[in-house]
Design a protein around this motif. Structure first.
Motif, short mmCIF file in Angstrom:
data_model
loop_
_atom_site.label_atom_id
_atom_site.label_comp_id
_atom_site.label_asym_id
_atom_site.label_seq_id
_atom_site.Cartn_x
_atom_site.Cartn_y
_atom_site.Cartn_z
N LEU A 16 -10.54 91.80 -9.30
CA LEU A 16 -9.74 90.66 -8.86
C LEU A 16 -10.63 89.66 -8.12
O LEU A 16 -11.66 90.04 -7.55
N GLU A 49 0.20 90.19 -13.96
CA GLU A 49 -1.07 89.46 -13.93
C GLU A 49 -1.50 89.05 -15.34
O GLU A 49 -1.05 89.63 -16.34
N HIS A 96 -7.46 87.16 -4.03
CA HIS A 96 -6.22 87.54 -4.71
C HIS A 96 -5.30 88.29 -3.74
O HIS A 96 -5.77 88.99 -2.83
N GLY A 135 -7.82 84.93 -14.06
CA GLY A 135 -7.05 86.15 -14.30
C GLY A 135 -7.74 87.33 -13.67
O GLY A 135 -8.65 87.17 -12.83
N VAL A 136 -7.30 88.53 -14.05
CA VAL A 136 -7.92 89.76 -13.57
C VAL A 136 -8.42 90.53 -14.78
O VAL A 136 -8.12 90.19 -15.93
N LEU A 138 -0.24 95.57 -11.83
CA LEU A 138 -0.91 94.54 -12.62
C LEU A 138 -0.03 93.97 -13.73
O LEU A 138 -0.48 93.13 -14.51
#
Length: 313
Positions: free
Chosen positions: A174, A194, A178, A239-240, A191
């Motif tokens: 992350l 996400e 975040h 994003g992750v 998640l």
């Protein structure tokens, strides 16, 4: 009855159940799901034509046939270990080189220890690392540019000889600012909302399936880039992502790596080589890695057996 060849890994799985006395403990020591381990033991029972383990609500019990099989398996394993050691000693005086491809950075502690021991035992046989990109690693093996490769199970070429070596934990990555970055551990559900950034291997069916079973409703975007470029976009807030624990050792600024506390939050890394290879150096390296991995699993099983009792599997 037609005899079906038994895989060495299935025998090791069975010994782990015998040593721990529990499918749950054995599965944790091997970084497997209990259901996966149970199916492997069932396949072994089918091949042998006898019941090795009785499943009960209270746990499991090794049968009389199971104890007899375990004794013989240990005897065979000990003889195989002795043969491997003699072969390695005979190889130690050879001057040679083996080319090994790595899909992940080889910083996993288990793998590093294996490579260190190989260098000590066989100092005249050097290991030269290769890191082809994801689309050429298998091609490099088939084209004989490399002799062997360490590849995650979700990318295994089914046509090649292979053996499991170690398990690599998965981590969520992350941006450091975040809202989840302060968490010590995450679950897959954390998640779900996400945007998940993935690198190029995830565009293949097996890559999509890997994450679809863990994050079925998550929004995904595949980047046709290296993992390092993808991590840069994570740091920029696009994003992750999910990556192997190995990348957390790079200490990249602006990124937070958080363990995922799920039973399936790992990948199995296998050693793959050409089945038709007759190179004795490659054979010795494969035998060495397979033997060390087997010993590692046994130690892990013993540690699990010494832990406090757990609920029945």
């Amino acid at each position: 009855m037609e005899l079906t060849p038994m895989r060495l890994v299935e025998l090791n799985y069975f010994l782990a159940v015998v040593d721990t006395g529990s499918f749950g403990k054995a599965a944790r020591s091997l970084n497997l799901q209990t259901s996966t381990l149970s199916r492997a033991i069932s396949r072994l029972e089918d091949k042998l034509g006898v019941s090795l383990v009785e499943r009960t609500l209270a746990g499991c019990r090794v049968t009389r046939h199971g104890h007899m099989a375990a004794q013989r398996i240990r005897r065979v394993m000990n003889e195989a270990n002795a043969l491997t050691e003699r072969s390695i000693q005979n190889t130690a005086s050879m001057i040679a080189e083996i080319h090994v491809g790595f899909h992940l950075p080889p910083v996993n502690a288990t793998l590093t220890n294996f490579l260190l021991e190989w260098r000590i035992i066989c100092p005249s046989i050097s290991v030269t690392p290769h890191e082809p990109n994801e689309t050429t690693l298998q091609a490099a093996l088939l084209d004989r540019q490399i002799d062997a490769a360490l590849i995650p199970d979700y990318l295994l070429p089914r046509c090649e000889a292979q053996t499991p070596i170690y398990f690599e934990p998965l981590m969520a990555v992350l941006p450091s600012d975040h809202h989840l970055a302060e968490r010590i551990v995450l679950r897959w559900n954390d998640l779900a909302d996400e945007k998940l950034l993935l690198w190029s291997w995830a565009k293949e069916g097996i890559g999509r399936d890997f994450f679809a079973t863990r994050l079925p409703d998550v929004s995904m975007q595949v980047f046709e880039t290296s993992n390092m470029t993808l991590l840069a976009f994570v740091r920029a807030g696009y994003g992750v992502t999910i990556t192997a624990q190995a990348y957390s050792t790079l200490n990249l600024p602006g990124l937070t790596f958080i363990p995922i506390g799920e039973a399936d939050a790992h990948i199995e890394v296998n050693l793959v080589w050409r089945a038709e290879s007759e190179d004795p150096v490659v054979g010795k390296f494969v035998a060495f890695m397979r033997d060390r991995a087997k010993r590692h699993w046994r130690v892990a099983s013993s540690c699990a057996a010494s832990e406090s009792p757990d609920p029945p599997p």
